[in-house]
Scaffold this motif. Structure first.
Motif, mmCIF file in Angstrom:
data_model
loop_
_atom_site.group_PDB
_atom_site.id
_atom_site.type_symbol
_atom_site.label_atom_id
_atom_site.label_comp_id
_atom_site.label_asym_id
_atom_site.label_seq_id
_atom_site.Cartn_x
_atom_site.Cartn_y
_atom_site.Cartn_z
ATOM 1 N N ARG A 147 2.368 7.917 14.528
ATOM 2 C CA ARG A 147 1.000 8.422 14.611
ATOM 3 C C ARG A 147 -0.022 7.287 14.614
ATOM 4 O O ARG A 147 0.168 6.252 13.976
ATOM 5 N N ALA A 148 -1.091 7.509 15.348
ATOM 6 C CA ALA A 148 -2.183 6.544 15.369
ATOM 7 C C ALA A 148 -2.864 6.502 14.002
ATOM 8 O O ALA A 148 -2.796 7.454 13.222
ATOM 9 N N HIS A 149 -3.512 5.391 13.708
ATOM 10 C CA HIS A 149 -4.274 5.266 12.463
ATOM 11 C C HIS A 149 -5.643 5.907 12.670
ATOM 12 O O HIS A 149 -6.426 5.467 13.518
ATOM 13 N N ARG A 150 -5.895 6.974 11.894
ATOM 14 C CA ARG A 150 -7.156 7.699 12.030
ATOM 15 C C ARG A 150 -7.693 8.069 10.654
ATOM 16 O O ARG A 150 -6.945 8.554 9.801
ATOM 17 N N ALA A 151 -8.973 7.833 10.444
ATOM 18 C CA ALA A 151 -9.603 8.179 9.168
ATOM 19 C C ALA A 151 -9.542 9.692 8.954
ATOM 20 O O ALA A 151 -9.754 10.471 9.879
ATOM 21 N N GLY A 152 -9.220 10.079 7.731
ATOM 22 C CA GLY A 152 -9.169 11.487 7.402
ATOM 23 C C GLY A 152 -7.853 12.167 7.691
ATOM 24 O O GLY A 152 -7.661 13.331 7.332
ATOM 25 N N ASP A 153 -6.948 11.464 8.343
ATOM 26 C CA ASP A 153 -5.625 12.035 8.641
ATOM 27 C C ASP A 153 -4.677 11.670 7.503
ATOM 28 O O ASP A 153 -4.392 10.483 7.291
ATOM 29 N N PRO A 154 -4.179 12.668 6.741
ATOM 30 C CA PRO A 154 -3.301 12.335 5.608
ATOM 31 C C PRO A 154 -1.979 11.722 6.025
ATOM 32 O O PRO A 154 -1.283 11.136 5.196
ATOM 33 N N TRP A 155 -1.627 11.837 7.313
ATOM 34 C CA TRP A 155 -0.378 11.258 7.820
ATOM 35 C C TRP A 155 -0.659 10.121 8.809
ATOM 36 O O TRP A 155 0.170 9.799 9.640
ATOM 37 N N SER A 156 -1.818 9.508 8.670
ATOM 38 C CA SER A 156 -2.211 8.404 9.546
ATOM 39 C C SER A 156 -1.174 7.287 9.502
ATOM 40 O O SER A 156 -0.785 6.821 8.428
ATOM 41 N N GLY A 157 -0.709 6.871 10.676
ATOM 42 C CA GLY A 157 0.236 5.763 10.780
ATOM 43 C C GLY A 157 1.669 6.106 10.441
ATOM 44 O O GLY A 157 2.533 5.230 10.506
ATOM 45 N N HIS A 158 1.955 7.348 10.085
ATOM 46 C CA HIS A 158 3.318 7.735 9.700
ATOM 47 C C HIS A 158 4.199 7.974 10.925
ATOM 48 O O HIS A 158 3.718 8.275 12.013
ATOM 49 N N MET A 159 5.500 7.883 10.708
ATOM 50 C CA MET A 159 6.463 8.408 11.656
ATOM 51 C C MET A 159 6.504 9.919 11.486
ATOM 52 O O MET A 159 6.470 10.430 10.362
ATOM 53 N N GLN A 172 19.285 6.214 -6.595
ATOM 54 C CA GLN A 172 18.841 5.694 -7.879
ATOM 55 C C GLN A 172 17.484 4.999 -7.784
ATOM 56 O O GLN A 172 16.944 4.536 -8.772
ATOM 57 N N SER A 173 16.927 4.925 -6.568
ATOM 58 C CA SER A 173 15.684 4.194 -6.370
ATOM 59 C C SER A 173 14.476 5.052 -6.748
ATOM 60 O O SER A 173 14.490 6.272 -6.615
ATOM 61 N N ALA A 174 13.420 4.376 -7.230
ATOM 62 C CA ALA A 174 12.172 5.068 -7.545
ATOM 63 C C ALA A 174 11.329 5.296 -6.289
ATOM 64 O O ALA A 174 10.363 6.049 -6.324
ATOM 65 N N ALA A 175 11.688 4.635 -5.184
ATOM 66 C CA ALA A 175 10.940 4.784 -3.939
ATOM 67 C C ALA A 175 11.191 6.164 -3.342
ATOM 68 O O ALA A 175 12.242 6.767 -3.569
ATOM 69 N N PRO A 176 10.237 6.708 -2.555
ATOM 70 C CA PRO A 176 10.450 8.010 -1.916
ATOM 71 C C PRO A 176 11.675 7.956 -1.004
ATOM 72 O O PRO A 176 11.932 6.934 -0.361
ATOM 73 N N PRO A 177 12.457 9.032 -0.922
ATOM 74 C CA PRO A 177 13.614 9.051 -0.025
ATOM 75 C C PRO A 177 13.161 8.882 1.420
ATOM 76 O O PRO A 177 12.091 9.366 1.815
ATOM 77 N N SER A 178 13.959 8.181 2.197
ATOM 78 C CA SER A 178 13.553 7.881 3.572
ATOM 79 C C SER A 178 14.772 7.595 4.432
ATOM 80 O O SER A 178 15.872 7.358 3.936
ATOM 81 N N PHE A 179 14.543 7.630 5.745
ATOM 82 C CA PHE A 179 15.497 7.140 6.727
ATOM 83 C C PHE A 179 14.909 5.885 7.353
ATOM 84 O O PHE A 179 13.694 5.799 7.561
ATOM 85 N N GLU A 180 15.759 4.917 7.669
ATOM 86 C CA GLU A 180 15.314 3.689 8.321
ATOM 87 C C GLU A 180 15.981 3.574 9.692
ATOM 88 O O GLU A 180 17.174 3.830 9.828
ATOM 89 N N TYR A 181 15.180 3.188 10.699
ATOM 90 C CA TYR A 181 15.742 3.000 12.041
ATOM 91 C C TYR A 181 14.935 1.943 12.779
ATOM 92 O O TYR A 181 13.747 2.113 13.037
ATOM 93 N N ASN A 182 15.592 0.824 13.095
ATOM 94 C CA ASN A 182 14.991 -0.249 13.907
ATOM 95 C C ASN A 182 13.589 -0.644 13.419
ATOM 96 O O ASN A 182 12.663 -0.814 14.208
ATOM 97 N N GLY A 183 13.443 -0.763 12.105
ATOM 98 C CA GLY A 183 12.178 -1.181 11.540
ATOM 99 C C GLY A 183 11.211 -0.051 11.250
ATOM 100 O O GLY A 183 10.147 -0.291 10.664
ATOM 101 N N TYR A 184 11.546 1.165 11.646
ATOM 102 C CA TYR A 184 10.708 2.323 11.358
ATOM 103 C C TYR A 184 11.213 3.023 10.094
ATOM 104 O O TYR A 184 12.420 3.111 9.875
ATOM 105 N N THR A 185 10.282 3.531 9.303
ATOM 106 C CA THR A 185 10.626 4.274 8.097
ATOM 107 C C THR A 185 10.150 5.710 8.238
ATOM 108 O O THR A 185 8.965 5.951 8.507
#
Length: 208
Positions: free
Chosen positions: A57-69, A164-177
């Motif tokens: 996603r593009a970086h946009r003000a007011g978008d709660p998912w701005s910049g996310h996959m 066991q990690s405190a980080a949010p669960p995620s998938f990683e692919y070619n540098g994308y989270t």
């Protein structure tokens, strides 16, 4: 046999269609008046097996998912007759793929309540599962999407150390989270595949 997250490489498009066609996902009705949105989980056959379409996603003000996959999608508009139309329209606007022409709806999956900064939002998202029926070129709309790519289902691995990690669960692919809402949708999709041994009539009883 348990084939959850991390075993996406074992699912062919034909098998996914056979197992999830007619699947009726859970519906969230309470509290009344929730805003509705839809995302398109679009699958195709790729060189490494089944793949799904993801956007950055593009970086946009007011978008709660701005910049996310994310998956292509957005809020239902007044002119949308249903959420399938919403997902189709948003996919066309964001990445230039017209799913009404080159895609097929397989099923409508479990709805999820959106979360922002740890708080429930008055927004419910329904993932719509599509498969491509012909080749389609990605043409991301730079106003909304900074990139789009096809990711193999085989890339959806859960690593033991993440449990066991405190980080949010995620998938990683070619540098994308991939994390948050999209991670929840993909995990639930794989869980539905694993549990889709019941015929559609029984699966439909899960709706509420």
């Amino acid at each position: 046999m348990d084939r959850g997250a991390g075993d996406g490489d074992r699912w062919s498009i034909a098998e996914i269609q056979a197992r999830l066609r007619g699947f009726a996902g859970t519906r969230i009705e309470d509290p009344p008046g929730l805003t509705r949105a839809a995302v398109a989980l679009v699958l195709r056959d790729g060189p490494s097996g089944s793949e799904f379409l993801a956007i950055h996603r593009a970086h946009r003000a007011g978008d709660p998912w701005s910049g996310h996959m994310a998956l292509p999608g957005g809020r239902q508009q007044a002119g949308d007759p249903d959420l399938v139309h919403t997902a189709t329209r948003e996919t066309r606007e964001e990445v230039g793929i017209d799913l009404s022409r080159c895609g097929e709806v397989v099923s409508e999956l479990d709805e999820l309540r959106a979360v922002g900064r740890g708080q429930l939002l008055d927004l419910v998202i329904r993932p719509i599962l599509f498969v491509l029926t012909e080749a389609a070129e990605l043409c991301p709309n730079p106003a909304e999407v900074q990139g789009a790519l096809w990711i193999p289902l085989a890339a959806l691995h859960v690593h033991p150390h993440e449990r066991q990690s405190a980080a949010p669960p995620s998938f990683e692919y070619n540098g994308y989270t991939i994390w948050g809402l999209t991670h929840r949708i993909l995990v639930r999709f794989l869980e539905c595949l694993d549990g889709a041994d019941s015929p559609p009539a029984q699966a439909g009883q899960r709706s509420r």
